[in-house]
Design an enzyme around this catalytic site. Sequence first.
Site, short mmCIF file in Angstrom:
data_model
loop_
_atom_site.label_atom_id
_atom_site.label_comp_id
_atom_site.label_asym_id
_atom_site.label_seq_id
_atom_site.Cartn_x
_atom_site.Cartn_y
_atom_site.Cartn_z
CE1 TYR A 1 115.91 56.28 53.31
CE2 TYR A 1 114.60 56.99 51.43
CZ TYR A 1 114.83 56.34 52.87
OH TYR A 1 113.65 55.82 53.37
CD1 TRP B 1 112.94 51.61 50.87
CD2 TRP B 1 113.10 49.38 51.12
NE1 TRP B 1 112.21 51.28 51.89
CE2 TRP B 1 112.27 49.99 52.22
CE3 TRP B 1 113.22 47.97 51.11
CZ2 TRP B 1 111.50 49.19 53.37
CZ3 TRP B 1 112.35 47.46 51.97
CH2 TRP B 1 111.63 47.91 53.30
#
Lengths: 222, 823
Positions: B155, B157
């Site tokens: 996980y 950005w």
Amino acid sequence: MTDLSSVRARPAATPAALLLDATEDAASLLLLLAGLFAAPPEEGTFLSLRRGAAADLLTRLADGATLAAPIAAFRATIETPEDEATLARRLAPVFGLLFLGLGGPSTVAPYESVHRCGGRMWQAPTGEMERLLAAHDLSAALEREPADHLSIETAFLARLVAIGHPDRHALARRLGAWVPTFADDLAHADGTGVFAAAARLLVAAIEHASDASTPRNEPRKA
Amino acid sequence: MSIVSDTEFQAEMSRRSLLGWGLAAGVFGFAGPSLLSVGARAATPDGEVLTGSHWGAFRAKVEGGRVVSVKPWEKDPAPSHQLAGVLDSIYSPTRIKYPMVRRAWLEKGPGAAPETRGAGDFVRVTWDQAIDLIAKELQRVEKTYGPTATFAGSYGWKSPGRLHNCQSLLRRMMNLKGNFVNASGDYSTGAAQVIMPHVVGTLEMYEQQTVWPVVVAETQLMVFWGADPMVTNQISWTIGDHGGYEGMKALKAKGTKVICIDPVKTETCDFFGAQWIAPRPQTDVALMLGIAHTLVVEKLHDEKFLKDYTAGFDKFLPYLMGETDKQPKSAEWAAEICEVPAETIKELARAFAKNRTMLAGGFSLQRQHYGEQRHWMLVTLAAMLGQIGLPGGGFGFSYHYANGGAPSADAPVLTGITDGGKAKEGAAWMTEAGAATIPCARVVDMLMNPGKEFDFNGKKAKYPNVKMAYWVGGNPFAHHQDRNRQVAAFQKLDTFVVQDFQWTPTARFADIVLPATTSYERNDIESVGDYAGSAILAMKKVIEPVFESKTDYEIFALISEKLGKGKEFTEGKSEMDWIKSFYDAALTQAKAKKIAMPEFDAFWNGAGVVEFPVTVGKTFVRYGKFREDPLLNPLGTPSGKIEIYSKNIEKMGYDDCGPHPMWYEPVERLGGPTTKYKLHVDTSHPKSRLHSQLCGTSLRETYAIAGHEPCLINTKDAEARGIKDGDVVRVYNDRGQILAGAKVSDAIRPGVIRVNEGGWYDPLEGGKPGTLCRYGDANVLTVDIGTSKLAQGNCGHTAVGEVEKYTGPTVTIGVFTAPKGAA
């Protein structure tokens, strides 16, 4: 590829040969140090530095006033009780932490751009060095490294010194403009002292090399 | 030394064959790398390339194969100052140069000497070696431990781009390999995105808002609650469009009243000259209840709306009025908890009811213990005001995120590469791929407690016994909570693979590290604007990959090939084949909708961008159709209405998330009855980073204090502790300790200090739990617990601690570029 031990076996009879001995030693030291900052030093590196061709070179150069102290300091850092393989093994992660970026906060990047252009690699000095190398029909061969890597600049200087090219003075000045900063940073960041001492020796070697290979009364450094 | 003639010198030189000098370092009897090659490199063409990033589209100027400058796309209405960090990230000295393997792992095998993880002892290997090691380890772990021993719920950005979506590519490879443990949800809205479907029938958190032109025209009172859109709208999940700034400028120009409810006087508060209400952190539900109680007492709530559009208010009302627990949730009661005066609470209730009010809640509200309650209660409050579905009224949870509210263009949907799993409706990241799934923020809990049963949204499951983890496009050693617990947990793995473009704190903790390119060293395609969708942009490769980095697609294709699944992974398509296929799918939709779009070649080789018009998007009102006719346009809840009382949640029987919104005392808070420390540690988003991204860039010099992450502290709190502006301070609690630089200010309420999240973890002793973080990683201090059994979201804003002037030994830090004097 030239083998230093075989070169040293030749008699040095003429003034030209004597000068070239000095020139070659100066260039050899630069090349030795270029290699130390190019990749993690291996067992063979320390074998040579302790009792091989590199050790002979350091011994000869230590006779001179300019290099005696930095050579002694550098040798002190590698003359440890451990064998060469152990020493190499101990220093390999230090090399990564200092020069390959994985140390993050402790990284002392061996690039001229980083020290002159706000911390970034591949800035104007990279292009300048590419053009300088190209003018000598050369390019950086250190796997995808930018041309302003310390080892490439230093190896280039070694070559110019060895062949007595007038451009060596300008390149020595170029290195002299940022390598002392690099050495200062290493003095703080390198807990082992090995690379910091090597950098100090490099600063002296750059100064020495510019002076050592002057066959005629050509202008010295400005 | 004698003067030697040039002729003599040249003759001697020629005799010694020194002309080959400097080509290699092999003159000393040991092998060394080649340093110089004979022959100049071919020149590369100069030019300007349009591409994109989370911070917006930009043009990169290229000279000699190097990016020399970037400038924002001329169509960007409000370029972010963070864009300058792009250059730093491409050319950071902390770029990963080549594949590397932790020495102990390489020499002794998986799981060897885990205590040396994070210490930085890596060995360079070739790409062939690295791919081979990873493929064999994936097979070993699956064969030895089964399908739930490899975690690929990576996980973070990741960079934008529909092809090089590294997390989808990872799971695509894993699906082809066999199986893996996946993760659901995200860290941004982990609590709200699970409870909102129970309340309003959709994920809600990433839906379009009532658009800014409508807000500007109709809203009379704008309330930013735990939201700082002037800071956070700089970035987008796709390519930033910055349309929200146009809306905010227009709102300010109109003179609309704005209230900011936040313990910090935010950039947004300053921009609007807004009224600042500063409650104790984590007490928002109490404040909302106090407002709701006032609405009822003063008969300001909209009974008709509650009757027609909501379900269960009748069951909530007794709790609100204290009939169920003998505690009316009055303004006076709330004031005791949140430290906002009761009269102010009542005035808020009156102002909300009197005006067309938009309650714009931030994600931060729900990244706290019992975070589910904040958004549920805010929706309940908006429902009591009866303005949901009216132009400019109601609630919105994305005005601060990715420019929610920027009008949506008439654009086709741009598809991307899939992971092979079955996506859940409404959230591409909530796939059902994988042999097991955990809520993403419980990853450390999973590693610490294999086999332990956990609750999640009405279901029970057991944590798998994970032996290997593969992380791409994320930096969990920045975004996860309670760093020291995390350090201990990740030491339990046999193997940890990290693929990134730079040596993040996470990469330093890996066993195998692979160098990926940045998105500026590969071709891709992406939309502009998460909500606006105003354009499709060709993300053209700006420069060739630096060092030995490879694209994410290429890396996973190589591993898949080694696993015997290469053709299945690539489907025989090249990078450009995929990009063209995504574009052509959009083109097919566009033709059907009569939207003008050029053919691919004209797009890619021409302007590299196709823009779309905004028509009906200018007047969108969230829940407008529902309000217009709730029978024809019901919500996706069991009742079809806004559920103030959820029978589904009631059935779950959770002790930490009841069937209607209510106040729960968090595990620790400022002024809490059992809380040990006297200061709340606010961990809001930074102004000059995207979470941890760009922390290692020159932007840091614009905010760092004495080289450390700033610690905003109220004047009175600073005086009481003898702390002066610019001092290095130690912030600590029972979970850890960090250094920071004091910034003394009255723009933060007493009792609260702020250390922005995303500062890179910089342990004094790498891999050692409890060691001092020299730079100032706020997540050393936060709690690693789930928000509740319902959502198990992260509690990244739950932290209390103490601060003192640092008097220990000098620990000079020089994050990432080692400025002069770094130690």
